[in-house]
Scaffold this motif. Sequence first.
Motif, PDB file in Angstrom:
ATOM      1  N   THR A 245       0.758  -1.295   0.021  1.00  0.00           N
ATOM      2  CA  THR A 245      -0.012   0.010  -0.037  1.00  0.00           C
ATOM      3  C   THR A 245       0.961   1.318  -0.113  1.00  0.00           C
ATOM      4  O   THR A 245       1.724   1.407   0.810  1.00  0.00           O
ATOM      5  CB  THR A 245      -1.031   0.014   1.232  1.00  0.00           C
ATOM      6  N   GLY A 246       0.558   2.063  -1.059  1.00  0.00           N
ATOM      7  CA  GLY A 246       1.508   3.325  -0.976  1.00  0.00           C
ATOM      8  C   GLY A 246       3.014   3.038  -1.497  1.00  0.00           C
ATOM      9  O   GLY A 246       3.615   3.740  -1.051  1.00  0.00           O
ATOM     10  N   ALA A 247       3.110   1.972  -2.183  1.00  0.00           N
ATOM     11  CA  ALA A 247       4.355   1.792  -2.796  1.00  0.00           C
ATOM     12  C   ALA A 247       4.968   2.918  -3.546  1.00  0.00           C
ATOM     13  O   ALA A 247       4.082   3.670  -4.193  1.00  0.00           O
ATOM     14  CB  ALA A 247       4.368   0.525  -3.623  1.00  0.00           C
ATOM     15  N   PRO A 248       6.295   3.472  -3.602  1.00  0.00           N
ATOM     16  CA  PRO A 248       6.877   4.406  -3.991  1.00  0.00           C
ATOM     17  C   PRO A 248       6.979   4.012  -5.644  1.00  0.00           C
ATOM     18  O   PRO A 248       7.011   3.043  -6.050  1.00  0.00           O
ATOM     19  CB  PRO A 248       8.248   4.531  -3.496  1.00  0.00           C
ATOM     20  N   PRO A 249       6.937   5.172  -6.452  1.00  0.00           N
ATOM     21  CA  PRO A 249       7.264   5.213  -7.831  1.00  0.00           C
ATOM     22  C   PRO A 249       8.296   4.423  -8.384  1.00  0.00           C
ATOM     23  O   PRO A 249       8.447   3.892  -9.300  1.00  0.00           O
ATOM     24  CB  PRO A 249       6.944   6.727  -8.339  1.00  0.00           C
ATOM     25  N   SER A 250       9.383   4.505  -7.360  1.00  0.00           N
ATOM     26  CA  SER A 250      10.754   3.685  -7.948  1.00  0.00           C
ATOM     27  C   SER A 250      10.639   1.979  -7.861  1.00  0.00           C
ATOM     28  O   SER A 250      11.459   1.575  -8.173  1.00  0.00           O
ATOM     29  CB  SER A 250      11.861   3.931  -6.707  1.00  0.00           C
ATOM     30  N   VAL A 251       9.272   1.615  -7.356  1.00  0.00           N
ATOM     31  CA  VAL A 251       9.196   0.208  -7.465  1.00  0.00           C
ATOM     32  C   VAL A 251       8.056  -0.047  -8.595  1.00  0.00           C
ATOM     33  O   VAL A 251       7.178   0.626  -8.819  1.00  0.00           O
ATOM     34  CB  VAL A 251       8.979  -0.697  -6.251  1.00  0.00           C
ATOM     35  N   ARG A 252       7.973  -1.304  -8.975  1.00  0.00           N
ATOM     36  CA  ARG A 252       7.159  -1.731  -9.991  1.00  0.00           C
ATOM     37  C   ARG A 252       6.480  -3.031  -9.180  1.00  0.00           C
ATOM     38  O   ARG A 252       7.311  -3.975  -8.856  1.00  0.00           O
ATOM     39  CB  ARG A 252       7.297  -2.041 -11.110  1.00  0.00           C
ATOM     40  N   ILE A 253       5.074  -3.424  -9.269  1.00  0.00           N
ATOM     41  CA  ILE A 253       4.428  -4.291  -8.621  1.00  0.00           C
ATOM     42  C   ILE A 253       4.062  -5.243  -9.609  1.00  0.00           C
ATOM     43  O   ILE A 253       3.184  -4.710 -10.667  1.00  0.00           O
ATOM     44  CB  ILE A 253       3.445  -4.037  -7.826  1.00  0.00           C
ATOM     45  N   THR A 254       4.531  -6.264 -10.063  1.00  0.00           N
ATOM     46  CA  THR A 254       4.105  -7.246 -11.161  1.00  0.00           C
ATOM     47  C   THR A 254       3.337  -8.675 -10.666  1.00  0.00           C
ATOM     48  O   THR A 254       3.574  -9.199  -9.554  1.00  0.00           O
ATOM     49  CB  THR A 254       5.221  -8.052 -11.841  1.00  0.00           C
TER      50      THR A 254
END
Length: 304
Positions: A245-254
């Motif tokens: 939740t609220g992961a930063p834009p520097s990571v991608r969730i696949t």
Amino acid sequence: MTAADLAPQELRILVAVAEEGGFSAAAVRLGATQSAVSHAVRGIERKLGVVLFERGRFGARPTPAGERAAAHARRVLRMLAAMAADVRGADTGEVAGSLRIAAFRSAALHLLPPALERLAALHPGVEVTVSVIREQGPGTAGEVAAGRADLGIATLGGPAALPAGLVGGVLLEEPYSLVHPAGHPAPRSLPLVDWTENCGSYTRDWWAAQDWIPAATVTAEDDGAVLSMVGSGLGMAIMPALSLTGAPPSVRITDLGPERPYRSVGYATTPELAATPAVRALIRVLRSLGQGSSERTEAQLRTV
């Protein structure tokens, strides 16, 4: 004299000695004398017919029987307080009193705040305290069993079943996803970053079947640290939805695909507390929010 003859003040003394680790410290906490506390504990032990504390220069340590007795004592004292709050609201229908919640980190950060906001709007007389507990060993359900919490937000299923004597239910099923640095051309080739609280027991069979997942190179303190490390390009991670939740834009969730593993997040309480108005009200709120959270997560994964 038997256990049925124990008075509430004796239960308070038992709990104080167990938590303070000695008669003198318990006496200070209770505003009593050391001799009075020691005498009371001997009387409690006679009534129960068992030694509750090991005495020594170290103080007073609860025996296994003492640990159980203290847990029962906390729960009895809690029900006395719940009874007082319940009967005061019998004529008005008001839900009031204290409510102690134990939650693991991501649930405390992302699941509880909207639930407590709604609970406060519906029942402003409920006073809530929240303890963040690692979901390892006894975990949040263990806090409830020990009488230190009224309700635990817990991970359910797998080998970590609810302790005997507790009741609970599932609030949401959260999927695991692959998390990696945004823009990385081959995220599955990265080293694995993990944390000790990650519920590998719930994903063990799936995990063992994935030959592309290496042993963890870095083990972090918690899921927030894992997310930060992944965002800094230090590796990839397999993480449940609440942690993202609220992961930063520097990571991608696949999305891990149709065979992705899930973790059940639910609540645990005692049968007697489950019948109290404050606990019932919180469970209703959590269920409504949990259902909405599961639906939103599935919708987001379909768009990945």
